[in-house]
Design a protein around this motif. Structure first.
Motif, PDB file in Angstrom:
ATOM      1  N   UNK A   1      -2.494  10.028  -3.062  1.00  0.00           N
ATOM      2  CA  UNK A   1      -3.896   9.245  -3.538  1.00  0.00           C
ATOM      3  C   UNK A   1      -3.440   8.188  -2.507  1.00  0.00           C
ATOM      4  N   UNK A   2      -3.941   7.187  -2.697  1.00  0.00           N
ATOM      5  CA  UNK A   2      -3.013   5.748  -1.665  1.00  0.00           C
ATOM      6  C   UNK A   2      -4.040   4.923  -2.463  1.00  0.00           C
ATOM      7  N   UNK A   3      -3.043   3.814  -2.451  1.00  0.00           N
ATOM      8  CA  UNK A   3      -3.554   2.801  -3.798  1.00  0.00           C
ATOM      9  C   UNK A   3      -2.580   1.745  -3.273  1.00  0.00           C
ATOM     10  N   UNK A   4      -2.915  -0.126  -3.930  1.00  0.00           N
ATOM     11  CA  UNK A   4      -1.396  -0.525  -3.631  1.00  0.00           C
ATOM     12  C   UNK A   4      -0.889  -1.112  -5.418  1.00  0.00           C
ATOM     13  N   UNK A   5       0.102  -1.065  -4.766  1.00  0.00           N
ATOM     14  CA  UNK A   5       0.738  -1.954  -6.420  1.00  0.00           C
ATOM     15  C   UNK A   5       1.439  -3.263  -5.660  1.00  0.00           C
TER      16      UNK A   5
ATOM     17  N   UNK B   1       0.686  -1.060  -0.055  1.00  0.00           N
ATOM     18  CA  UNK B   1      -0.294  -0.005   0.127  1.00  0.00           C
ATOM     19  C   UNK B   1       1.441   1.163  -0.319  1.00  0.00           C
ATOM     20  N   UNK B   2       0.798   2.114  -1.066  1.00  0.00           N
ATOM     21  CA  UNK B   2       1.419   3.594  -1.236  1.00  0.00           C
ATOM     22  C   UNK B   2       0.675   4.898  -0.312  1.00  0.00           C
ATOM     23  N   UNK B   3       1.437   5.964  -0.380  1.00  0.00           N
ATOM     24  CA  UNK B   3       0.385   6.981   0.056  1.00  0.00           C
ATOM     25  C   UNK B   3       1.527   7.861  -0.310  1.00  0.00           C
ATOM     26  N   UNK B   4       0.732   9.310  -1.574  1.00  0.00           N
ATOM     27  CA  UNK B   4       1.960   9.724  -2.450  1.00  0.00           C
ATOM     28  C   UNK B   4       1.520  11.265  -1.922  1.00  0.00           C
ATOM     29  N   UNK B   5       2.697  12.281  -2.070  1.00  0.00           N
ATOM     30  CA  UNK B   5       1.857  13.209  -1.470  1.00  0.00           C
ATOM     31  C   UNK B   5       2.490  14.078  -3.065  1.00  0.00           C
ATOM     32  N   UNK B   6       1.656  15.319  -3.031  1.00  0.00           N
ATOM     33  CA  UNK B   6       2.235  16.762  -3.496  1.00  0.00           C
ATOM     34  C   UNK B   6       3.164  17.097  -3.036  1.00  0.00           C
ATOM     35  N   UNK B   7       3.774  18.134  -3.918  1.00  0.00           N
ATOM     36  CA  UNK B   7       5.228  18.816  -3.239  1.00  0.00           C
ATOM     37  C   UNK B   7       4.562  19.643  -2.051  1.00  0.00           C
ATOM     38  N   UNK B   8       3.483  19.759  -1.376  1.00  0.00           N
ATOM     39  CA  UNK B   8       3.649  20.386  -0.058  1.00  0.00           C
ATOM     40  C   UNK B   8       3.132  19.859   0.832  1.00  0.00           C
ATOM     41  N   UNK B   9       2.979  18.340   0.170  1.00  0.00           N
ATOM     42  CA  UNK B   9       2.578  17.615   1.904  1.00  0.00           C
ATOM     43  C   UNK B   9       0.877  17.498   1.853  1.00  0.00           C
ATOM     44  N   UNK B  10       0.336  17.194   0.569  1.00  0.00           N
ATOM     45  CA  UNK B  10      -1.214  16.615   1.067  1.00  0.00           C
ATOM     46  C   UNK B  10      -0.996  15.696   0.035  1.00  0.00           C
TER      47      UNK B  10
END
Length: 80
Positions: free
Chosen positions: A54-58, A42-51
């Motif tokens: 996306x949260x998904x699985x790969x 499971x991964x979490x992805x942040x934008x450039x300011x830390x928000x």
């Protein structure tokens, strides 16, 4: 488990349903094994300011470790 949890990794493929591209940096938040025996995260992805964006699985094969010869960059999250 190939990767340590709560560390950063790089996507090796696009994840179009979340507008993610190969080379995007992700945070590994959980490890799991599918019924077929394949490993994934499971991964979490942040934008450039830390928000969180996306949260998904790969699958594990969609990730690689960051390397010291790489440079971080920013890109616009394209609209779908």
């Amino acid at each position: 488990m190939k990767f340590e949890l709560y560390t950063d990794a790089v996507l090796t493929c696009d994840v179009p349903e979340h507008r993610l591209k190969r080379g995007d940096i992700v945070k590994l938040v959980d490890h799991h094994v599918a019924p077929d025996g394949s490993e994934g995260y499971s991964i979490e992805v942040f934008n450039a300011v830390g928000d969180t964006i996306a949260v998904t699985t790969v699958p594990e094969t969609s990730l690689e470790l960051l390397r010291e010869d790489e440079v971080l960059a920013a890109r616009v999250l394209a609209a779908v």
